[in-house]
Design an enzyme around this catalytic site. Structure first.
Site, short mmCIF file in Angstrom:
data_model
loop_
_atom_site.label_atom_id
_atom_site.label_comp_id
_atom_site.label_asym_id
_atom_site.label_seq_id
_atom_site.Cartn_x
_atom_site.Cartn_y
_atom_site.Cartn_z
CB THR A 171 2.90 -36.63 38.49
OG1 THR A 171 1.86 -37.37 37.71
CG2 THR A 171 4.05 -35.87 37.68
N GLY A 201 0.20 -37.77 28.32
CA GLY A 201 -0.55 -36.70 29.09
C GLY A 201 0.31 -35.54 28.93
N1 GLY Z 1 -0.36 -35.28 35.12
C1 GLY Z 1 -0.05 -36.78 35.09
C2 GLY Z 1 -0.97 -37.20 33.85
O1 GLY Z 1 -1.95 -36.70 33.72
O2 GLY Z 1 -0.33 -37.83 33.23
#
Ligand code: GLY
Length: 319
Positions: A171, A201
């Site tokens: 990310t 998420g």
């Molecule tokens: N942190 C990215 C996700 O788990 O969607």
């Protein structure tokens, strides 16, 4: 005040083969954002520019290069927040636009809503002049390989892309304070490899992936989404700072506590309203970088990807 911007390129079990690409991409992204600030651009425009740079770079789990869901599709999410009026914009379940963060920014500026998903987000983006690309054009070779490995022996949630696939990516996010003292935060992701179709998420959920408040500072997070959203990680860091903790300690304490309570890893980058920096991750690696003006017209990039690593380079602005 002197403007400042910090970016991250994702926390995870990043293999050696991905370290160099991530460091180069993270530094390039922070420069994109800093150049906006030096031209007196807003914190919001700066964090968008930095995140777009990483969405366009295959080394990161956002935009092109995003990880894939169980159907082999890219489903992306992004959020952006202004600390001035606590305005937010977020999108989720985006399949055929290369830069979800720019659509999220439009939701913030041009919509009465905060979070748009799926078909509705697509309709909104088209109405605002964004062009689609074919969903397949966003699928990278590494992401395909990672899903294949995940389907063979992966366990959902151990890292953003699966620990055994040698293609870990992350990310992305950015936090900026501009010369007016306005704080903005942006975060964008493809989620986690092998996620269920329609899984949402932490990244588009304000307070989990992203939080900004001009009175305190801003935070962008990365890591295990289901844990980050239960803990409201970004807002937890901001709350600790509101209660008097410095940016670095607040970032470390919140990430460590989330990790201990929920047994999954995460990372966060933080700027206090005065520009103080916080960087912490409980995963093996997380790439990060920030730019600071040390003396007038003398800039340095501070960056790293390993635990306790702080590298630095001089940087000459085009401004
Ligand atoms: N942190 C990215 C996700 O788990 O969607």
């Amino acid at each position: 005040m002197k403007p400042i911007i910090i970016v991250h390129g994702g926390a995870g079990d990043i293999p050696d083969s991905r370290v160099q690409g991530k460091l180069i991409g993270t530094k390039a992204a922070v420069i994109q954002g800093y150049e906006v600030l030096l031209k007196s651009g807003s914190a919001l425009d700066a964090v968008e520019a930095a995140v777009v740079a990483m969405e366009n770079d295959e080394n990161f789990n956002a935009g092109y290069g995003s990880v894939l869901n169980l159907d082999g599709e890219v489903e992306m999410e992004a959020s952006i927040m202004s600390g001035t009026n606590l305005d937010v914009g977020a999108v989720t379940l985006i399949k055929d636009f290369p830069n979800p963060i720019s659509i999220a920014h439009k939701v913030l500026t041009d919509s009465p809503h905060s979070l748009l998903g799926g078909d509705g987000a697509k309709r909104f983006a088209l109405a605002k002049g964004f062009s689609t690309v074919s969903p397949e054009s966003l699928v990278s070779h590494n992401a395909r390989k990672a899903l294949q490995n995940f389907l063979k022996h992966g366990e959902f949630g151990r890292t953003e892309i699966g620990a055994q696939d040698k293609a870990d990516v992350g990310t992305v996010g950015a936090v900026a304070v501009d010369s007016n003292g306005f704080v903005a935060v942006a975060t964008s992701t493809g989620g986690m490899s092998g996620k269920a179709v329609g899984r949402i998420g932490d990244t588009p959920q304000i307070g989990s992936g992203t939080y900004a408040d001009d009175n305190i500072g801003g935070v962008s997070t990365t890591g295990h989404g289901e844990s980050i959203l239960k803990y409201c990680l970004a807002h937890s860091v901001v709350k600790l700072m509101e209660n008097g903790m410095d940016a670095s300690t607040a970032t470390k304490n919140a990430v460590m506590d989330m990790t201990q309570r929920l047994n999954n890893t995460a990372g966060a980058i933080t700027l206090a309203k005065n520009g103080d920096v916080g960087v912490y991750f409980s995963s093996k690696r997380m790439s990060w970088a920030y730019v600071k003006e040390i003396t007038p017209k003398n800039f340095k990039i501070f960056f790293g990807i390993e635990q306790d690593q702080i590298l630095q380079e001089d940087y000459s602005s085009t401004e």
